[in-house]
Scaffold this motif. Structure first.
Motif, PDB file in Angstrom:
ATOM      1  N   GLN A  94     -44.869  24.492 -20.555  1.00 49.42           N
ATOM      2  CA  GLN A  94     -43.463  24.529 -20.155  1.00 49.42           C
ATOM      3  C   GLN A  94     -42.717  25.423 -21.129  1.00 49.42           C
ATOM      4  N   HIS A  95     -41.540  25.875 -20.713  1.00 56.15           N
ATOM      5  CA  HIS A  95     -40.764  26.791 -21.552  1.00 56.15           C
ATOM      6  C   HIS A  95     -39.271  26.664 -21.300  1.00 56.15           C
ATOM      7  N   VAL A  96     -38.523  27.250 -22.199  1.00 56.01           N
ATOM      8  CA  VAL A  96     -37.085  27.451 -22.036  1.00 56.01           C
ATOM      9  C   VAL A  96     -36.817  28.916 -22.358  1.00 56.01           C
ATOM     10  N   TYR A  97     -35.671  29.422 -21.935  1.00 57.33           N
ATOM     11  CA  TYR A  97     -35.296  30.786 -22.302  1.00 57.33           C
ATOM     12  C   TYR A  97     -33.807  30.837 -22.588  1.00 57.33           C
ATOM     13  N   ALA A  98     -33.438  31.825 -23.371  1.00 53.81           N
ATOM     14  CA  ALA A  98     -32.037  32.030 -23.722  1.00 53.81           C
ATOM     15  C   ALA A  98     -31.748  33.525 -23.662  1.00 53.81           C
ATOM     16  N   TRP A  99     -30.552  33.882 -23.237  1.00 52.48           N
ATOM     17  CA  TRP A  99     -30.170  35.298 -23.197  1.00 52.48           C
ATOM     18  C   TRP A  99     -28.669  35.449 -23.403  1.00 52.48           C
ATOM     19  N   ARG A 100     -28.317  36.596 -23.970  1.00 50.58           N
ATOM     20  CA  ARG A 100     -26.920  36.972 -24.158  1.00 50.58           C
ATOM     21  C   ARG A 100     -26.792  38.469 -23.871  1.00 50.58           C
ATOM     22  N   LEU A 101     -25.856  38.811 -23.009  1.00 55.65           N
ATOM     23  CA  LEU A 101     -25.634  40.190 -22.591  1.00 55.65           C
ATOM     24  C   LEU A 101     -24.350  40.710 -23.235  1.00 55.65           C
ATOM     25  N   PHE A 102     -24.454  41.879 -23.871  1.00 49.19           N
ATOM     26  CA  PHE A 102     -23.317  42.492 -24.554  1.00 49.19           C
ATOM     27  C   PHE A 102     -23.055  43.883 -23.993  1.00 49.19           C
ATOM     28  N   ALA A 103     -21.784  44.268 -24.002  1.00 52.30           N
ATOM     29  CA  ALA A 103     -21.429  45.657 -23.741  1.00 52.30           C
ATOM     30  C   ALA A 103     -21.807  46.448 -24.984  1.00 52.30           C
ATOM     31  N   ILE A 104     -21.872  47.729 -24.872  1.00 52.60           N
ATOM     32  CA  ILE A 104     -22.282  48.569 -26.004  1.00 52.60           C
ATOM     33  C   ILE A 104     -21.296  48.459 -27.171  1.00 52.60           C
ATOM     34  N   ASN A 105     -20.049  48.067 -26.890  1.00 54.30           N
ATOM     35  CA  ASN A 105     -19.051  47.915 -27.957  1.00 54.30           C
ATOM     36  C   ASN A 105     -19.162  46.571 -28.686  1.00 54.30           C
ATOM     37  N   GLY A 106     -20.123  45.727 -28.287  1.00 52.10           N
ATOM     38  CA  GLY A 106     -20.343  44.453 -28.963  1.00 52.10           C
ATOM     39  C   GLY A 106     -19.693  43.260 -28.299  1.00 52.10           C
ATOM     40  N   GLU A 107     -18.939  43.475 -27.231  1.00 49.64           N
ATOM     41  CA  GLU A 107     -18.282  42.373 -26.531  1.00 49.64           C
ATOM     42  C   GLU A 107     -19.302  41.629 -25.661  1.00 49.64           C
ATOM     43  N   MET A 108     -19.349  40.288 -25.808  1.00 48.80           N
ATOM     44  CA  MET A 108     -20.275  39.513 -24.979  1.00 48.80           C
ATOM     45  C   MET A 108     -19.748  39.463 -23.548  1.00 48.80           C
ATOM     46  N   ILE A 109     -20.628  39.801 -22.607  1.00 49.28           N
ATOM     47  CA  ILE A 109     -20.269  39.824 -21.194  1.00 49.28           C
ATOM     48  C   ILE A 109     -20.675  38.518 -20.521  1.00 49.28           C
ATOM     49  N   ALA A 110     -21.886  38.052 -20.819  1.00 45.97           N
ATOM     50  CA  ALA A 110     -22.398  36.842 -20.176  1.00 45.97           C
ATOM     51  C   ALA A 110     -23.542  36.284 -21.011  1.00 45.97           C
ATOM     52  N   SER A 111     -23.859  35.019 -20.755  1.00 46.76           N
ATOM     53  CA  SER A 111     -24.996  34.376 -21.419  1.00 46.76           C
ATOM     54  C   SER A 111     -25.402  33.160 -20.604  1.00 46.76           C
TER      55      SER A 111
END
Length: 184
Positions: free
Chosen positions: A45-62
């Protein structure tokens, strides 16, 4: 006639990708997985984590607020689930730089989508990837949205830090999910 069609398809499929030539990302995805291996007492079994950033460092989604549950299957399957989820937040014509502690991502997407297609979704030794179906599904999503996927090693201190943080978060999520599963 058939040879002409095959040649035309070959030319279309093997055109060099501009994103790979200069590799200028428009977005950065930090992702990680953590899991438990199969044993006589339980399946993997597993879990996953992700965080998406714009190139300027602003987090867009996670997926920070996602339920902390265990998914069935080997842990690296979570890499492809994370990419598919993050894909929904990317605009058309994006170049996504992906950073993960797991080296599988570098082997699969380290040279971009054109190279992956040219290798027929296989490793350099011609053996198919274990998660070939999931890789093809992510490839199809990216091509449909005209998004380039590039797995990279971190270069800046921010990239190193974010890759470490997402790895820690995935391990924390695994511990919490196991505790919730055990304590029911």
């Amino acid at each position: 006639m058939v040879s002409e069609i095959n040649e035309r398809n070959k030319q279309i499929s093997y055109q060099p990708s501009p994103a790979v030539d200069w590799a200028v990302p428009t977005h950065k995805l930090f992702l990680s997985v953590a899991g438990i291996k199969k044993s006589p007492f339980h399946d993997s079994q597993h879990v996953y984590a992700w965080r998406l950033f714009a190139i300027n460092g602003e987090m867009i989604a996670s997926n920070d607020k996602a339920p902390w549950v265990l998914f069935d299957g080997p842990d690296n399957l979570g890499l492809y689930s994370a990419i598919a989820e993050a894909h929904a937040h990317l605009p058309k014509d994006s170049t996504l730089a992906m950073f993960a502690p797991q080296e599988e991502l570098l082997h699969v997407f380290g040279e971009g989508l054109v190279s992956l297609k040219r290798r027929d979704f296989r490793k350099r030794d011609k053996k198919p990837y274990v998660h070939r179906d999931q890789i093809k599904a992510v490839y199809d999503l990216a091509v449909e949205s005209e998004i380039e996927l590039l797995a990279l090693n971190p270069h800046s201190s921010d990239e190193h830090e974010n890759r470490g943080l997402i790895g820690d978060f995935a391990r924390d999520r695994l511990r919490e999910a196991i505790n919730r599963d055990v304590n029911g």
